[in-house]
Design a protein around this motif. Structure first.
Motif, PDB file in Angstrom:
ATOM      1  N   ASP A  73       0.820  -1.205   0.000  1.00  8.07           N
ATOM      2  CA  ASP A  73       0.000   0.000   0.000  1.00  8.07           C
ATOM      3  C   ASP A  73       0.862   1.266   0.000  1.00  8.07           C
ATOM      4  O   ASP A  73       0.593   2.218  -0.729  1.00  8.07           O
ATOM      5  N   PHE A  74       1.902   1.238   0.840  1.00 11.64           N
ATOM      6  CA  PHE A  74       2.747   2.420   1.011  1.00 11.64           C
ATOM      7  C   PHE A  74       3.466   2.792  -0.278  1.00 11.64           C
ATOM      8  O   PHE A  74       3.712   3.967  -0.556  1.00 11.64           O
ATOM      9  N   ALA A  93      -0.970  10.449  14.605  1.00  9.57           N
ATOM     10  CA  ALA A  93      -1.082   9.999  13.211  1.00  9.57           C
ATOM     11  C   ALA A  93      -2.233   9.001  13.050  1.00  9.57           C
ATOM     12  O   ALA A  93      -3.034   9.098  12.109  1.00  9.57           O
ATOM     13  N   ALA A  94      -2.319   8.053  13.976  1.00  9.73           N
ATOM     14  CA  ALA A  94      -3.338   6.996  13.858  1.00  9.73           C
ATOM     15  C   ALA A  94      -4.741   7.584  13.993  1.00  9.73           C
ATOM     16  O   ALA A  94      -5.644   7.241  13.220  1.00  9.73           O
ATOM     17  N   ARG A 135      -5.598   9.555  10.852  1.00 13.19           N
ATOM     18  CA  ARG A 135      -5.847   8.687   9.706  1.00 13.19           C
ATOM     19  C   ARG A 135      -7.175   7.943   9.840  1.00 13.19           C
ATOM     20  O   ARG A 135      -7.905   7.775   8.860  1.00 13.19           O
ATOM     21  N   TRP A 139      -9.961  10.425   9.191  1.00 13.19           N
ATOM     22  CA  TRP A 139     -10.063  10.676   7.746  1.00 13.19           C
ATOM     23  C   TRP A 139     -10.719   9.483   7.052  1.00 13.19           C
ATOM     24  O   TRP A 139     -11.594   9.649   6.206  1.00 13.19           O
ATOM     25  N   GLU A 166      -4.378  -4.666   9.227  1.00 12.31           N
ATOM     26  CA  GLU A 166      -5.184  -3.446   9.327  1.00 12.31           C
ATOM     27  C   GLU A 166      -6.395  -3.705  10.211  1.00 12.31           C
ATOM     28  O   GLU A 166      -6.783  -2.895  11.019  1.00 12.31           O
ATOM     29  N   HIS A 189       6.117   2.225   7.979  1.00 12.29           N
ATOM     30  CA  HIS A 189       5.190   2.678   9.018  1.00 12.29           C
ATOM     31  C   HIS A 189       5.683   3.970   9.671  1.00 12.29           C
ATOM     32  O   HIS A 189       4.899   4.883   9.938  1.00 12.29           O
ATOM     33  N   ALA A 222       5.084   6.807   7.107  1.00 11.18           N
ATOM     34  CA  ALA A 222       3.658   7.095   6.925  1.00 11.18           C
ATOM     35  C   ALA A 222       3.108   7.842   8.140  1.00 11.18           C
ATOM     36  O   ALA A 222       2.306   8.770   8.004  1.00 11.18           O
ATOM     37  N   SER A 223       3.562   7.457   9.332  1.00  6.53           N
ATOM     38  CA  SER A 223       3.097   8.116  10.556  1.00  6.53           C
ATOM     39  C   SER A 223       3.622   9.543  10.653  1.00  6.53           C
ATOM     40  O   SER A 223       2.887  10.466  11.017  1.00  6.53           O
ATOM     41  N   PHE A 259      -3.138   9.200  -1.447  1.00  6.86           N
ATOM     42  CA  PHE A 259      -3.010   9.498  -0.010  1.00  6.86           C
ATOM     43  C   PHE A 259      -3.551   8.335   0.825  1.00  6.86           C
ATOM     44  O   PHE A 259      -2.934   7.915   1.804  1.00  6.86           O
ATOM     45  N   ARG A 260      -4.707   7.829   0.421  1.00  8.86           N
ATOM     46  CA  ARG A 260      -5.321   6.720   1.157  1.00  8.86           C
ATOM     47  C   ARG A 260      -4.364   5.526   1.280  1.00  8.86           C
ATOM     48  O   ARG A 260      -4.134   5.013   2.374  1.00  8.86           O
ATOM     49  N   ASP A 261      -3.786   5.124   0.153  1.00 13.26           N
ATOM     50  CA  ASP A 261      -2.903   3.954   0.181  1.00 13.26           C
ATOM     51  C   ASP A 261      -1.622   4.232   0.953  1.00 13.26           C
ATOM     52  O   ASP A 261      -1.172   3.410   1.748  1.00 13.26           O
ATOM     53  N   PHE A 262      -1.045   5.413   0.700  1.00 12.97           N
ATOM     54  CA  PHE A 262       0.244   5.766   1.310  1.00 12.97           C
ATOM     55  C   PHE A 262       0.159   5.847   2.829  1.00 12.97           C
ATOM     56  O   PHE A 262       1.110   5.536   3.538  1.00 12.97           O
ATOM     57  N   THR A 263      -0.995   6.264   3.336  1.00 12.66           N
ATOM     58  CA  THR A 263      -1.126   6.486   4.780  1.00 12.66           C
ATOM     59  C   THR A 263      -1.859   5.368   5.514  1.00 12.66           C
ATOM     60  O   THR A 263      -2.007   5.433   6.730  1.00 12.66           O
ATOM     61  N   ARG A 264      -2.322   4.344   4.778  1.00  7.12           N
ATOM     62  CA  ARG A 264      -3.184   3.345   5.429  1.00  7.12           C
ATOM     63  C   ARG A 264      -2.541   2.751   6.681  1.00  7.12           C
ATOM     64  O   ARG A 264      -3.171   2.626   7.722  1.00  7.12           O
ATOM     65  N   ILE A 265      -1.249   2.405   6.590  1.00  4.52           N
ATOM     66  CA  ILE A 265      -0.605   1.749   7.729  1.00  4.52           C
ATOM     67  C   ILE A 265      -0.497   2.659   8.949  1.00  4.52           C
ATOM     68  O   ILE A 265      -0.405   2.175  10.075  1.00  4.52           O
ATOM     69  N   ALA A 266      -0.556   3.972   8.729  1.00  6.05           N
ATOM     70  CA  ALA A 266      -0.433   4.904   9.861  1.00  6.05           C
ATOM     71  C   ALA A 266      -1.598   4.772  10.842  1.00  6.05           C
ATOM     72  O   ALA A 266      -1.524   5.281  11.964  1.00  6.05           O
ATOM     73  N   ALA A 267      -2.676   4.125  10.433  1.00  2.00           N
ATOM     74  CA  ALA A 267      -3.820   3.919  11.328  1.00  2.00           C
ATOM     75  C   ALA A 267      -3.575   2.798  12.336  1.00  2.00           C
ATOM     76  O   ALA A 267      -4.360   2.614  13.260  1.00  2.00           O
ATOM     77  N   GLY A 268      -2.478   2.069  12.185  1.00  2.00           N
ATOM     78  CA  GLY A 268      -2.201   0.913  13.045  1.00  2.00           C
ATOM     79  C   GLY A 268      -2.022   1.273  14.514  1.00  2.00           C
ATOM     80  O   GLY A 268      -1.836   2.444  14.868  1.00  2.00           O
TER      81      GLY A 268
END
Lengths: 299, 299
Positions: A229-230, A285-286, A289, A292, B136, B200, B203-204, B227-236
């Motif tokens: 994804d990143f 950040a979490a 995100r 969003w 995720e 990670h 992205a964070s 943006f969605r894909d690049f930041t997805r992992i930051a929600a972890g």
């Protein structure tokens, strides 16, 4: 396009698409599906995509720039922004007096500048635009009448544009299912630098770093879905993104510098083993995100 | 587990899952689906997820650490690595002599160190592991018997582990559909720093920078699929990732420093308006990402 009749029932007699890939082809397909366009011309550099676009029914005829300008009510530029000066200059001599040109360029200040230079006192016929829609897939075969449904389209109108023309173009985009916003070109470029250009810059830098490692094969063999994804955007067209970065250089550099500041803080916290500071950054950040994700309708 | 019969037909009489979320629950579900486990015990900090895991049929019974250790043939640690020292110490007093403990921790050098410290001369019963599978979604409700199908599982065995035990655990993972690789703990940590932890981290950092901007609302409103894909992992989970970064601090900092070097080169090229250098970097990144995408089976 100042006829009030046209304004109330937005229609396009002849639409010319310059660049019949995902973005241009999807615009044509969406307007066709909405039943508001009579005829679509396709203009492009290479015959392959044009022939495919015709076979797929996205365009009715292939045309040169001059032919398109002589017939079109609306010209949609969906080519790399670096080509805009030449394209606008090629359209001008035969451009119909009431025709509107708009575009899908990812940067706007440079496009506005190119339009003033190329079109002179006919710049009122150019309304700058930017549909924010994914572009991992490319080419006419990826065109999709639903691409713009629920997506944002930003217009950065010029003082020279008439309110009627702006409203007409807005309504056409709304026929594609898009949400239309207006703002200044400079504001557009700053915001897009942040949420579109910088992510691409960072993903590409990271991907280049991984690929250059001695043990790149092992690394890539063990990369998982987070990596996928990143880095997804890093697969995008190097030509298109080089043009975007160069066109929006100041804003991109300013945002990257700010990201570097936060990166330095995070590195410092990690180097010091400061779990509290690290957690605070990760939590901010979490939460941002997740918030969003819950609002954007994109994740 | 040195009985050759057991080795040829890998079975688990009693499996104990410590942490019944996505990772632990999916391991139990996969082994159950393969028909190689008789009874599953669930161990956890809070009663909610345990009750849900039981209702979903992921576990048969809730147990304490000591109860699990007294019954289990295999203990699977799927908790944050920061909790491992306490968990291993809690298992030791009642641990059956032939039982095996393995784990799903994202870092391995620290886990190996914790195992030696907690288990002493019974460290031969601990085989460190790391299934590389998306996270995720979280919680027992996300558990999926197919999660490990086609995914890599890395074992970083200790010299004290017997070949029979290693093979038995390898075969169990293969029953989950996974591909099993073995390497040293340090090598694992370097590679994972690169392709998992650094993405990670970046992205964070990026997400925190965007969220802190004065016009964050406008930015986030215009963010798209890139943006969605690049930041997805930051929600972890901030807690889990803080532990990972702290546990793998040296390798993460070393990789981040290398990314910063490439970033500085890219910024320099952009600042100088050097389209050739910029294109070269973007093209290397795009080709590497496309090649990976075509081989990984993940994109």
């Amino acid at each position: 396009m100042t006829d009030p009749e046209v304004q109330r029932t937005p229609r396009v007699g002849v639409l010319a698409i310059v660049g019949v890939g995902l973005i241009g082809g999807s615009f044509a397909a969406a307007l066709r599906q909405a039943g508001v366009v009579d005829k679509v011309l396709g203009v492009g550099r290479s015959p392959g995509p044009l022939a495919l676009a015709k076979r797929l029914g996205l365009i009715d005829e292939v045309a040169t720039l001059a032919q398109a300008a002589a017939q079109a009510d609306l010209v949609f530029l969906a080519a790399p922004v670096g080509a805009f000066p030449a394209l606008l200059a090629g359209l001008l001599p035969t451009l119909r007096p009431q025709a509107i040109i708009t575009d899908a360029g990812s940067t706007k200040a440079d496009v506005v500048q190119a339009a003033y230079q190329a079109l002179g006192d006919r710049v009122s016929q150019f309304i700058p635009g930017h549909p924010i829609a994914g572009a991992e897939r490319t080419g006419p075969e990826a065109a999709d009448a639903q691409l713009y449904r629920g997506r944002n389209v930003i217009l950065t109108p010029l003082p020279e544009n008439t309110p009627q023309d702006r409203q007409w173009l807005t309504q056409l985009w709304e026929h594609c299912g898009a949400r239309v916003l207006s703002m200044g070109a400079a504001e557009h470029d700053t915001v897009l630098a942040s949420v579109s250009h910088v992510p691409h810059f960072l993903a590409s830098v990271f991907m280049a770093q991984v690929a250059a490692a001695d043990d790149a094969d092992l690394r890539l063999n063990l990369a998982g879905t987070g990596f996928r994804d990143f880095t997804r955007i890093a697969a995008g067209s190097p030509e298109m993104w080089r043009d975007i970065f160069l066109a929006n250089r100041q804003a991109v550099l300013a945002e990257v510098a700010q990201v570097r500041d936060v990166l330095a803080q995070a590195e410092e916290a990690l180097a010091a083993g400061d779990g509290v500071k690290l957690f605070d950054l990760l939590e901010r950040a979490a939460l941002a995100r997740r918030f969003w994700g819950s609002r954007s309708g994109l994740s």
